[in-house]
Enzyme design. Structure first.
Site: not given
Ligand code: G3P
Length: 218
Positions: A87
């Site tokens: 990643k």
């Molecule tokens: O895959 C990216 C993710 O982990 C971000 O999610 O909920 O932190 O915006 P969030």
């Protein structure tokens, strides 16, 4: 549409895997920290533990922001297990790293994508997956799903192989909208996946079926 779970929590990964609908896992440094996984050795072991549970792509994120650092880290990560996807953040040197890994046949996931232009660059650089952050766009009053639709159109126009991996999916409706928009993959929490199976009419209907069976067989 492929279902990835966006967590470093092994119990949740096991539960999603046991359901039989899980295609892969995405992690990031914040998700690792949330589970208390710190130190390079423990982080590496955690990726191996995840790979032992799920037979599908597992995204492992680099911490470096310079080209050499990303290459060094990414090569170590890719050598851990054939299912590891490196990643890489959507930054200047990240584009170079995506191209480097693509030329070497190493799978990549370009993360922190918030615009169609960034997604176009990721595809040009040969990313295996591009991760537009749907929920975080919604957080700033911008429709995250519109970005998925825009990227789908662009990738289809030119038949790019890069797969759209809708990330920062927060809830069940996001999953439905991703499927409507033609996202190749969505990654979200277990709660959003489990939300798909819920409907009150299913519960009411089952209760009645079982009650009628009981009446006829008592
Ligand atoms: O895959 C990216 C993710 O982990 C971000 O999610 O909920 O932190 O915006 P969030």
């Amino acid at each position: 549409m492929k279902f990835f779970i966006d967590t470093a929590n092994l119990e949740q990964i096991k539960e999603a895997e046991a359901l039989g609908v899980l295609d892969g896992v995405t992690t990031n440094p914040s998700l690792m920290a949330k589970e208390g996984i710190t130190g390079q050795e423990n982080i590496i072991q955690h990726y191996l533990d995840i790979c032992a549970i799920v037979d599908g792509p597992v995204s492992a994120e680099v911490i470096s922001t310079d080209f050499e650092g990303m290459i060094r880290e990414g090569e170590v990560l890719a050598a851990l297990h054939p299912n590891i996807v490196v990643k890489i953040p959507m930054i200047h040197d990240g584009i170079k790293a995506l191209r480097y890994f693509s030329n070497k046949g190493i799978k990549t996931n370009c993360t922190l994508v918030f615009s169609a232009g960034q997604a176009l660059l990721a595809a040009k650089a040969g990313a295996t997956y591009v991760s537009p952050f749907v929920g975080r766009l919604d957080d700033v009053s911008t429709d995250g799903m519109e970005l998925i639709e825009q990227i789908r159109l662009i990738y289809d126009n030119y038949m790019y192989d890069t797969q759209i991996l809708a990330a920062s999916v927060r809830h069940t409706m996001h999953i439905i909208k991703c499927a409507e928009a033609g996202s190749d993959v969505m990654t979200g929490p277990l709660s959003a996946i489990l939300g798909l199976l819920k409907h009150p009419l299913t519960d009411i209907g089952l209760e009645k079926f079982l009650a009628d069976y009981k009446k006829g067989n008592s």
